[in-house]
Design an enzyme around this catalytic site. Structure first.
Site, PDB file in Angstrom:
ATOM      1  N   ASP A 174      -2.401  -1.991  -2.156  1.00  0.00           N
ATOM      2  CA  ASP A 174      -1.895  -1.592  -3.467  1.00  0.00           C
ATOM      3  C   ASP A 174      -1.835  -2.821  -4.359  1.00  0.00           C
ATOM      4  O   ASP A 174      -1.297  -3.866  -3.966  1.00  0.00           O
ATOM      5  CB  ASP A 174      -0.503  -0.973  -3.335  1.00  0.00           C
ATOM      6  CG  ASP A 174      -0.064  -0.279  -4.611  1.00  0.00           C
ATOM      7  OD1 ASP A 174      -0.927   0.306  -5.292  1.00  0.00           O
ATOM      8  OD2 ASP A 174       1.128  -0.306  -4.927  1.00  0.00           O
TER       9      ASP A 174
ATOM     10  N   ASP B  10       2.328   6.195  -5.530  1.00  0.00           N
ATOM     11  CA  ASP B  10       2.909   5.292  -4.533  1.00  0.00           C
ATOM     12  C   ASP B  10       4.433   5.376  -4.643  1.00  0.00           C
ATOM     13  O   ASP B  10       5.063   4.580  -5.339  1.00  0.00           O
ATOM     14  CB  ASP B  10       2.425   3.866  -4.763  1.00  0.00           C
ATOM     15  CG  ASP B  10       2.697   2.971  -3.574  1.00  0.00           C
ATOM     16  OD1 ASP B  10       2.677   3.466  -2.438  1.00  0.00           O
ATOM     17  OD2 ASP B  10       2.927   1.765  -3.777  1.00  0.00           O
TER      18      ASP B  10
ATOM     19  N   HIS C 115       3.081  -2.941 -17.226  1.00  0.00           N
ATOM     20  CA  HIS C 115       4.034  -2.663 -16.149  1.00  0.00           C
ATOM     21  C   HIS C 115       4.646  -3.959 -15.620  1.00  0.00           C
ATOM     22  O   HIS C 115       5.870  -4.057 -15.466  1.00  0.00           O
ATOM     23  CB  HIS C 115       3.326  -1.924 -15.011  1.00  0.00           C
ATOM     24  CG  HIS C 115       4.177  -1.739 -13.789  1.00  0.00           C
ATOM     25  ND1 HIS C 115       5.304  -0.943 -13.784  1.00  0.00           N
ATOM     26  CD2 HIS C 115       4.066  -2.252 -12.528  1.00  0.00           C
ATOM     27  CE1 HIS C 115       5.853  -0.963 -12.575  1.00  0.00           C
ATOM     28  NE2 HIS C 115       5.120  -1.755 -11.801  1.00  0.00           N
TER      29      HIS C 115
ATOM     30  N   GLN D  95      13.752  -1.700  -2.150  1.00  0.00           N
ATOM     31  CA  GLN D  95      12.792  -2.738  -2.510  1.00  0.00           C
ATOM     32  C   GLN D  95      13.483  -3.976  -3.083  1.00  0.00           C
ATOM     33  O   GLN D  95      13.123  -5.111  -2.755  1.00  0.00           O
ATOM     34  CB  GLN D  95      11.786  -2.197  -3.521  1.00  0.00           C
ATOM     35  CG  GLN D  95      10.707  -3.190  -3.927  1.00  0.00           C
ATOM     36  CD  GLN D  95       9.707  -2.576  -4.898  1.00  0.00           C
ATOM     37  OE1 GLN D  95       9.796  -1.402  -5.243  1.00  0.00           O
ATOM     38  NE2 GLN D  95       8.756  -3.375  -5.342  1.00  0.00           N
TER      39      GLN D  95
ATOM     40  N   THR E  43       2.650   7.669   0.561  1.00  0.00           N
ATOM     41  CA  THR E  43       1.789   7.508  -0.605  1.00  0.00           C
ATOM     42  C   THR E  43       0.963   8.777  -0.698  1.00  0.00           C
ATOM     43  O   THR E  43       0.320   9.167   0.281  1.00  0.00           O
ATOM     44  CB  THR E  43       0.866   6.286  -0.466  1.00  0.00           C
ATOM     45  OG1 THR E  43       1.658   5.105  -0.339  1.00  0.00           O
ATOM     46  CG2 THR E  43      -0.057   6.149  -1.676  1.00  0.00           C
TER      47      THR E  43
END
Length: 440
Positions: free
Chosen positions: A149, A256, A156, A263, A280
């Site tokens: 990924d 995703d 972003h 995280q 995913t």
């Protein structure tokens, strides 16, 4: 232009129409100009096998080949092509190479053309080889050896950097020099329609000295596309940026799913782990680069100029409109929460693949490469709830009533994408997932 090139270009003719009326509806994702590949099964034959979408139907390539209407040429060994369409993944077909992909595309384009009576006027043959899409079950289209990924949207990355670091220095120094990425978990890639369970993990609450264990409280989507590797490279042999396109079979929509609170606690120093590995989701149809060719556009200007191994001539972005829809449990009302476009991506697919292999890393047929979250320049074009709600500070109002900051149990998220032509569109279908409660 060679005869082969002319025949291939004819498959993209905007004026081309099919004898299947549903394929000629202007808003249909699967006109005769598209012809994406996937894996399906159905009630009368439960074996997963290769199909191509056309209008509201699926062409059963195994049945079409058995009926003598589909050839695989190009010097392919007879044993290799014998049952290539009767398999539960596209890998064997993809391995045959680009000439085989294009040969099948051109034959289908001719068979499905409004002026061709071979299939149009043979009711018995149509009954054998055409499957109504509504009666089919779609499967993961490829066996995925590896999943990577990327983090390639400048908008972003700037939003996230502004949110969690210094807005004046939102991008880290390396971001503008190379496509940033991480190796994800291929085993948890699922096909559209598969429900996703809310993950458990370690959460670090602001008022707690140590982390707690519990269900994710900030579950999010990431609006992405992905590309499927169609030709791998040997270990120690990088793929040049100018050659990278020849190694790509096609594109899918990709969500995703991300556990933002897990995280935030785990990603330093090595990056995402449990926050991304639980699921995913990809769309079931792979749209080939040949179908996307008319929608090729210039990528954003890159400053500073990339290092030589990341340079490529020409246009390498695609004009793909993208949407995210959220439907709460118990209602038929879905709210479109974001609209953006793939053309905003700073780093191209070719650059991603060139950088991935510059170390000598080998790739294999079926490898999945995610674009990273695709965000545009306006607040309604952000590709994640993290950005759309600015980490929960700006709730989104839903058309059915209520608000969202992050995903709640029972929410169904749908990604959609298409390229708009003159009177037709080349679409990806949808990429759908519904969230189930966590298992303690």
């Amino acid at each position: 232009m060679s005869d082969f090139s002319k025949e291939l270009a004819a498959t993209r003719d905007p004026a081309k129409r099919s004898w299947l009326a549903s394929a000629n509806v202007p808003t249909c994702d699967f006109p005769i100009q598209n012809l994406p590949f996937g894996i399906f099964s159905e009630a009368r034959d439960a074996r997963p096998r290769v199909g191509v979408a056309i209008g509201d139907a699926i062409v059963d390539l195994a049945a079409l080949r058995a009926a003598g209407h589909l050839e695989l040429d190009g010097g392919i060994d007879a044993d290799e092509r014998e049952d290539v369409f009767a398999r539960a993944s596209l890998n064997a077909f993809i391995t045959l190479g680009r000439d085989a992909w294009r040969g099948v595309r051109m034959q289908l384009s001719m068979l499905l053309d409004a002026a061709n009576p071979a299939l149009r006027d043979d009711a018995a043959l149509r009954e054998r080889v055409l499957v109504p899409m509504q009666s089919a079950t779609m499967h993961l289209p490829v066996d995925i050896p590896g999943y990577t990924d990327f983090y390639s949207s400048k908008e972003h990355a700037t939003n996230v950097g502004s949110m969690f670091r210094d807005p004046k220095n939102a991008l880290l120094p390396n971001w503008s020099e190379m496509p940033i990425g991480y190796n994800g978990r291929a085993s948890s890639v699922v096909v559209s329609g598969t429900s996703v369970r809310r993950p458990m993990g370690q959460l670090k609450l602001p008022d707690h000295e140590r982390p707690i264990y519990g269900a994710c409280r900030k579950l999010d989507i990431e609006l992405e596309t992905g590309f499927i590797v169609g030709r791998g490279n040997a270990l120690g042999e990088p793929i040049a940026c100018d050659d990278a396109q020849d190694h790509i079979f096609g594109m899918v929509l990709l969500n995703d799913w991300s556990a933002r609170d897990i995280q935030q606690w785990e990603y330093v120093p090595l990056g995402p782990f449990n926050a991304k590995s639980f699921a995913t989701t990809i769309s079931p149809w792979i749209v080939t680069l040949d179908a996307l060719e008319p929608f090729r556009v210039a990528q954003p200007e890159q400053t500073p100029e990339p290092l030589p191994y990341l340079r490529h001539a020409g246009q390498h972005a695609f004009d793909v409109a993208l949407e995210v829809r959220l439907r709460p449990d118990g209602t038929d009302c879905a709210t479109t929460i974001a609209r953006t476009n793939f053309r905003h991506m700073y780093w191209t697919m070719a650059q991603q693949l060139a950088h991935h292999t510059v170390s000598g890393c080998n790739t294999r047929v079926g490898d999945l490469m995610g674009s990273g979250t695709i965000s545009g320049p306006t607040p309604d074009s952000f590709g994640s709830l993290l950005e759309l709600t600015w980490n929960g500070a700006r709730p989104i109002e839903l058309d059915s009533g209520g608000t969202r900051t992050f995903i709640v149990d029972g929410d169904e998220l749908t990604l959609a994408g298409w390229c708009q032509g003159d009177g037709y569109r080349v679409g990806f279908g949808t990429c759908v997932g519904k969230i189930l409660p966590a298992r303690g």
